[in-house]
Design a protein around this motif. Structure first.
Motif, short mmCIF file in Angstrom:
data_model
loop_
_atom_site.label_atom_id
_atom_site.label_comp_id
_atom_site.label_asym_id
_atom_site.label_seq_id
_atom_site.Cartn_x
_atom_site.Cartn_y
_atom_site.Cartn_z
N ARG A 91 -8.08 3.63 -5.93
CA ARG A 91 -7.69 2.34 -5.35
C ARG A 91 -8.89 1.42 -5.13
O ARG A 91 -8.82 0.24 -5.42
N TYR A 92 -9.97 1.96 -4.61
CA TYR A 92 -11.08 1.11 -4.18
C TYR A 92 -12.27 1.07 -5.15
O TYR A 92 -13.19 0.29 -4.94
N TRP A 93 -12.24 1.91 -6.20
CA TRP A 93 -13.37 1.90 -7.12
C TRP A 93 -12.91 1.79 -8.57
O TRP A 93 -13.30 0.86 -9.28
N ARG A 115 0.83 -1.21 0.00
CA ARG A 115 0.00 0.00 0.00
C ARG A 115 0.86 1.26 0.00
O ARG A 115 0.52 2.24 -0.64
N ARG A 144 -10.13 -1.35 -8.88
CA ARG A 144 -10.31 -2.16 -7.67
C ARG A 144 -10.14 -3.66 -7.86
O ARG A 144 -9.92 -4.36 -6.91
N MET A 179 -8.20 7.35 -2.91
CA MET A 179 -9.15 6.39 -2.35
C MET A 179 -10.10 5.88 -3.44
O MET A 179 -10.34 4.68 -3.53
#
Length: 131
Positions: free
Chosen positions: A122-124, A4, A127, A119
């Motif tokens: 990374r997460y959407w 990360r 992903r 964010m």
């Protein structure tokens, strides 16, 4: 955790590259007489295109190999439009409503926008393969 941090570091490097692309394009367009608002839209768009390409090929490379490319592009564009709108609101609030200096307002706005963009990326946006 190390993965990360590496990803975050790469995202930061890409962010510096995007800012450079934006600034250079803006300066070139302004020098040749393009109206400022048009120059801003074009230069920002160049930075966004650079961001998608570099983040997809380097920062989030594993996730970029999987999934629907069109869906990722749409999520990326939505993310950047939302961050742009939120950043404009934050900048105006800090500077106009709270009376912060333009430099401080822009600096904090840029940092907040970078966190939101990271964010969402990374997460959407990218992903699928990220563990």
């Amino acid at each position: 955790m190390t993965n990360r941090l590496v990803t975050l570091f790469k995202f930061g490097i890409v962010g510096v590259a995007n800012t450079t692309v934006d600034a250079v394009m803006f300066a070139l367009l302004a020098v040749i007489g393009v109206p400022l608002l048009i120059a801003q839209v074009i230069s920002y768009s160049c930075g966004v295109a650079n961001s998608y390409w570099l983040n997809g090929r380097w920062t989030f490379r594993d996730a970029a190999r999987e999934g629907n490319e069109r869906a990722k592009l749409i999520r990326f564009l939505i993310t950047n439009l939302v961050v742009l709108v939120l950043s404009a609101q934050i900048l105006m609030s800090l500077h106009n409503m709270l009376g912060w200096s333009l430099v401080m307002s822009k600096t904090l706005t840029t940092l907040m926008g970078m966190v939101l963009n990271y964010m969402a990326s990374r997460y959407w946006v990218f992903r699928l393969a990220i563990k």
